[in-house]
Design a protein around this motif. Structure first.
Motif, PDB file in Angstrom:
ATOM      1  N   GLU A 158       0.865  -0.800  -0.112  1.00  0.00           N
ATOM      2  CA  GLU A 158      -0.038   0.204   0.361  1.00  0.00           C
ATOM      3  C   GLU A 158       0.537   1.787   0.299  1.00  0.00           C
ATOM      4  OE1 GLU A 158      -3.346   0.434   0.008  1.00  0.00           O
ATOM      5  OE2 GLU A 158      -3.737  -1.492  -1.079  1.00  0.00           O
ATOM      6  N   LYS A 159       2.208   1.282   0.536  1.00  0.00           N
ATOM      7  CA  LYS A 159       3.049   2.016   0.774  1.00  0.00           C
ATOM      8  C   LYS A 159       3.526   2.446  -0.573  1.00  0.00           C
ATOM      9  CE  LYS A 159       4.086   1.867   6.198  1.00  0.00           C
ATOM     10  NZ  LYS A 159       5.125   2.076   6.537  1.00  0.00           N
ATOM     11  N   ILE A 160       3.763   1.754  -1.327  1.00  0.00           N
ATOM     12  CA  ILE A 160       4.748   2.008  -2.905  1.00  0.00           C
ATOM     13  C   ILE A 160       3.236   2.454  -3.973  1.00  0.00           C
ATOM     14  CG2 ILE A 160       5.128   0.642  -4.233  1.00  0.00           C
ATOM     15  CD1 ILE A 160       7.170  -1.513  -2.782  1.00  0.00           C
ATOM     16  N   ARG A 195      12.689   8.242  -7.168  1.00  0.00           N
ATOM     17  CA  ARG A 195      13.751   7.259  -5.957  1.00  0.00           C
ATOM     18  C   ARG A 195      13.622   6.762  -4.646  1.00  0.00           C
ATOM     19  NH1 ARG A 195      16.776  12.067  -8.214  1.00  0.00           N
ATOM     20  NH2 ARG A 195      16.753  12.844  -6.178  1.00  0.00           N
ATOM     21  N   VAL A 196      12.638   7.291  -3.828  1.00  0.00           N
ATOM     22  CA  VAL A 196      11.924   6.475  -2.711  1.00  0.00           C
ATOM     23  C   VAL A 196      11.980   5.344  -2.843  1.00  0.00           C
ATOM     24  CG1 VAL A 196      11.156   7.075  -0.729  1.00  0.00           C
ATOM     25  CG2 VAL A 196      12.612   8.611  -1.767  1.00  0.00           C
ATOM     26  N   LEU A 197      10.795   5.597  -4.097  1.00  0.00           N
ATOM     27  CA  LEU A 197       9.878   4.278  -4.218  1.00  0.00           C
ATOM     28  C   LEU A 197      10.602   3.390  -4.629  1.00  0.00           C
ATOM     29  CD1 LEU A 197       7.027   3.608  -5.552  1.00  0.00           C
ATOM     30  CD2 LEU A 197       6.982   4.928  -7.356  1.00  0.00           C
ATOM     31  N   GLU A 254      13.004  -1.883  -4.615  1.00  0.00           N
ATOM     32  CA  GLU A 254      13.841  -3.451  -4.047  1.00  0.00           C
ATOM     33  C   GLU A 254      14.089  -4.175  -2.955  1.00  0.00           C
ATOM     34  OE1 GLU A 254      16.672  -0.985  -4.684  1.00  0.00           O
ATOM     35  OE2 GLU A 254      16.846  -0.676  -7.127  1.00  0.00           O
ATOM     36  N   GLN A 255      13.288  -3.483  -1.588  1.00  0.00           N
ATOM     37  CA  GLN A 255      13.196  -3.706  -1.163  1.00  0.00           C
ATOM     38  C   GLN A 255      12.307  -5.268  -0.757  1.00  0.00           C
ATOM     39  OE1 GLN A 255      12.838  -1.207   2.359  1.00  0.00           O
ATOM     40  NE2 GLN A 255      14.861   0.151   2.248  1.00  0.00           N
ATOM     41  N   VAL A 256      10.868  -5.097  -1.487  1.00  0.00           N
ATOM     42  CA  VAL A 256       9.764  -5.712  -1.461  1.00  0.00           C
ATOM     43  C   VAL A 256      10.004  -7.020  -2.528  1.00  0.00           C
ATOM     44  CG1 VAL A 256       7.493  -5.729  -1.057  1.00  0.00           C
ATOM     45  CG2 VAL A 256       8.379  -3.233  -0.481  1.00  0.00           C
TER      46      VAL A 256
END
Length: 833
Positions: A145-147, A185-187, A192-194
């Motif tokens: 959801e954050k993404i 860039r934050v996205l 990449e983490q998820v």
């Protein structure tokens, strides 16, 4: 009989086996349970009775039956109870099978359950159960959801950046683009983490970077834009990113780095497939423009020749003509001009002409006569005519031995093309070229020939002829040709303006205003007519209306010095010097080196009593034009008033050089030497003035006094000359006195001549008269003179331009000279003041 019927029924359920063992792929599709046979329901008396009555809705007698079909005895007309074949095997309504209530149809009824048998209420919507349990809410804190939320914010920022750019707010657009880049860039890091890197949204990344580079470019931050484009181009994951090298080439072209611009254009050209011809042609045009700006005309010619051979267009043909003109190839210029002429416009004029009297067709034709497509076609045609006319004017003087022969060749080529109507315009341009070369006779001959053609050309030619004769002060011929132009085209604003000019020259201002108004009604953008209406109202002393006209004109021509000066002049006539000064300051902001405007400002400040500001503008006017006698006179008087005699001397000496026949300037120079205490220099100046003007009484008086004070022997000689001149003056006065008994006209004439002979009236101008009056106020021969007494010198001197005398306005002060605006072209029909 009963047995027979039973046998028949049994035979109906018997199916014979096929004769062959082959399986039929489509067998069984038409087989159905006879229970659902509805073809004989109309003849089924039991069914019809159940439909008409509530018999079919009665509750069942037994709770359970063993078979799926119950034979129900039905009374027939013969009195016996029989069962119809169509209802045998038909389930009974409301029958209970295996403990479950059978639905009324093959599809289970909504809301019909066992509870209906126990007396419960019918609830098809299950409202008694209460509201449904809420859906399980999604967890907002989940990474997915954050993404999604962050991706939505990035898209919104990109859209806001584009909207701000379209509205002209380039700074805000750049800020939004930067914010989108940071959040993108934050996205990417969160993705990449998820998830795996393959799930990154490349389209979003591409759009963010491309928008950022575009915003950098429009904000002229070229280095940052190039870096951003490099990031996109070098990333192999972006497909078709190589085409962006064309944008990089555009940036290098703006930076005048032509070699790199051509390099990137060619790299972009390699990235475009051959099937996309339109894009390749546009890149080739950019390469040609770059070569032209770099001065490499031969390379530019190669590019444009390739374009004209593949897909000819107006811009390429026009640029090719310019390139051949730059290299001086006459034959190639002709060929390029012919290619430009043959470029198809792809405009169908026939579709705007209604072919029949059908009202519907006429309405459609009227609707499309001024739609967006028609406006685009008009713009395209106007652009083509502009390119052709400019090319013809450019090459006509060089393609032949004379510019007349060159124009003739261009006219013949144009006549044989689809632009036939431009031939007459070229002829008029030929006449204008003769005018620029000061060959008025040839211009008049060409215009007189054109005057005999159709109405449009006749009106244009007559308008130019009227302007020519008007500038030559031949108002009769100007009026005649203006009438011809107006009669040929009543809606020609230039012809009406010229006609108004001729009437204005004859002094009929009211009628001139009517012509100007009619010109404005035909063309509201005719600034010459509006300007001339203002001048006409000024002549009629209708200052408020004149001011309204010039204020309207100022709204159209914001930086027109003539309009600003006229507004200031009207405010001065309305005795509002503060507003006049304010508008003159705007004139100075437009033309800061105009001496006439600066002197006018000095005059207004002097009239208001602000000597310091007046001196500043008078001095600036003198610095740009040191030959204005009025400015020189004011500056000399200013320095005399402030007792800077030495500085005043240089201005009066310059005035004596400009007007060597005027004695007053030499007298003022000698007076300044005398007041500064340099008596020897003053004596020499007086002696030199006496040699040039031996009959000047004032000069002899000062010579007698100076020589007497200095004890020179020349005093007696100058005194004898002075007495002789005074005696001659008395004789003249007696003659004038004796002649006063005659006619008043002759008396006034003799008075004027006597005044001229006496040397007291040195100039016909108002300022010259004031200065002469001040010179006459200097000490006479019968007044005491003390060289050592500054007080007596100051008392005997009166300021030539003191504030107690109001200086009258002259014609030169009321307007700006025509030579001051030689670079401003307002048209031949602009009415002079």
């Amino acid at each position: 009989m009963k047995f027979t019927n039973t046998k028949v029924q049994m035979m109906q359920n018997v199916h014979l086996a096929p004769e062959t063992d082959e399986d039929d792929l489509y067998s069984g599709y038409n087989d159905y349970n006879p229970i659902y046979d509805i073809e004989e329901l109309e003849n089924d008396a039991a069914f019809q009775q159940a439909v008409r009555t509530s018999h079919g809705r009665r509750p069942p007698i037994t709770a359970k039956i063993s078979s799926t079909a119950v034979t129900r005895p039905i009374a027939t007309g013969y009195g016996s109870k029989t069962s119809l074949a169509s209802s045998i095997g038909r389930p009974m309504t409301g029958a209970i099978q295996d403990g479950v209530t059978r639905p009324m149809t093959a599809v289970r009824a909504a809301g019909f359950t066992k509870a209906a048998l126990r007396g419960s209420a019918f609830d098809p919507l299950s409202q008694s159960r209460g509201p449904a349990s809420p859906l399980e809410a999604k967890k907002k804190d989940s990474p997915e959801e954050k993404i999604k939320q962050l991706e939505k914010e990035v898209n919104e920022l990109v859209e806001e950046s584009c909207i701000a750019n379209s509205c002209g707010d380039l700074k805000l657009a750049l800020e939004k683009a930067k914010d989108a880049g940071r959040k993108e860039r934050v996205l990417v890091r969160q993705r990449e983490q998820v998830t795996t890197p393959e799930n990154i949204n490349l389209d979003l990344t591409y759009s963010v970077l491309f928008n950022l580079a575009s915003q950098y470019s429009v904000n002229e931050m070229y280095a940052e834009a190039l870096n951003t484009y490099q990031v996109i181009v070098k990333n192999k994951m972006f497909s078709n990113a190589g085409i962006l090298k064309m944008n990089m080439g555009n940036i290098y072209l703006k930076q005048r780095n032509y070699s790199k611009a051509i390099k990137f254009y060619r790299m972009a050209l390699d990235q475009v497939p051959s099937v996309n011809k339109q894009m390749r042609i546009k890149i080739m045009q950019n390469i040609g423009v770059t070569f032209i700006q770099a001065g490499q005309y031969s390379d530019a010619i190669n590019s444009y020749e390739h374009i004209m051979s593949m897909a000819p267009n107006l811009k390429a043909g026009y640029n090719l003509t310019i390139c051949y003109f730059a290299v001086g190839d006459r034959e190639k210029m002709k060929k390029a001009f012919q290619k430009l002429i043959t470029v198809p416009l792809e405009i169908d004029e026939d579709k705007y002409i209604s072919p029949s009297d059908d009202p519907h067709t006429n309405l459609v034709t009227e609707a499309i006569k001024n739609d967006h497509l028609r406006q685009m076609e008009r713009e395209r045609k106007a652009m083509a005519e502009k390119y052709i006319m400019t090319s013809a004017k450019l090459i006509a003087p060089v393609i032949e031995t004379s510019f007349a022969a060159g124009y003739d060749w261009c006219v013949e080529v144009v006549k044989a093309s689809q632009y036939v109507e431009l031939a007459n315009d070229l002829e008029i341009n030929k006449a204008v070229t003769y005018l620029r070369q000061k060959d008025y006779n040839q211009a008049v001959e060409i215009l007189k020939v054109l005057e005999k053609k159709d109405s449009r050309v006749k009106s244009a030619a007559a308008t130019n002829l009227s302007a020519l004769y008007y500038m030559g002060k031949d108002f009769a011929q100007a009026s005649s040709y203006a009438d011809i132009a107006v009669n040929s085209d009543r809606y020609n604003p230039a012809a009406l303006t010229n006609k108004g000019n001729t009437v204005f020259a004859n002094g009929d201002y009211e009628k001139a205003a009517e012509f100007y108004k009619e010109a404005l009604r035909n063309d509201s953008s005719c600034t010459e007519a509006l300007y001339n209406i203002g001048l006409t109202y000024e002549k009629l002393n209708r200052l408020d209306e004149a001011l309204d006209c010039f204020l309207k004109l100022h709204a159209i021509l914001r930086n027109s010095a003539e309009v600003l000066y006229q507004i200031a002049n009207i405010y001065e006539l309305m005795e509002n010097p503060s507003q006049a000064i304010e508008w003159l300051m705007q004139v100075v902001s437009v033309i800061p080196t105009d001496p006439q405007v600066l002197s006018k400002l000095g005059e207004l400040y002097d009239r208001e009593g602000d000597k310091s500001q007046a001196f500043q503008y008078y001095y600036e006017s003198y610095r740009y034009f040191p030959c204005n006698i009025e400015v020189i006179e004011w500056l000399g008087a200013y320095y005399i008033d402030t007792q800077f005699w030495e500085k005043a001397i240089q201005y009066f000496e310059r005035a004596s050089l400009i007007q060597p026949t005027q004695v007053k300037w030499q007298l003022m120079v000698a007076s300044c030497f005398r007041r500064s205490g340099n008596y020897q220099k003053a004596l020499d100046t007086y002696k030199d003035t006496h040699r040039k003007f031996p009959e000047n009484v004032e000069c002899l008086r000062f010579l007698v006094r100076l020589c007497t004070d200095l004890g020179l022997k020349d005093a007696q000689e100058y005194a004898r000359k002075l007495k002789r001149l005074e005696k001659m003056k008395e004789i003249r006065e007696q003659r004038i006195k004796s002649g006063r008994d005659g006619s008043g006209g002759s008396r006034g004439k003799r008075e004027g001549s006597a005044s001229g002979d006496s040397g007291q009236n040195y100039s016909a101008s108002s300022k010259g008269e004031r200065l002469s009056a001040r010179l006459r106020a200097l000490p006479g021969t019968n007044e005491p003179y003390e060289s050592s007494s500054n007080k007596e010198i100051d008392a005997s001197y009166v300021d030539p331009l003191g504030p107690q005398i109001e200086r009258p306005k002259t014609a030169a002060k009321k307007r700006i000279d025509e030579d001051d605006f030689a670079d401003e072209e307002l048209g031949d029909d602009l009415l002079p003041e």
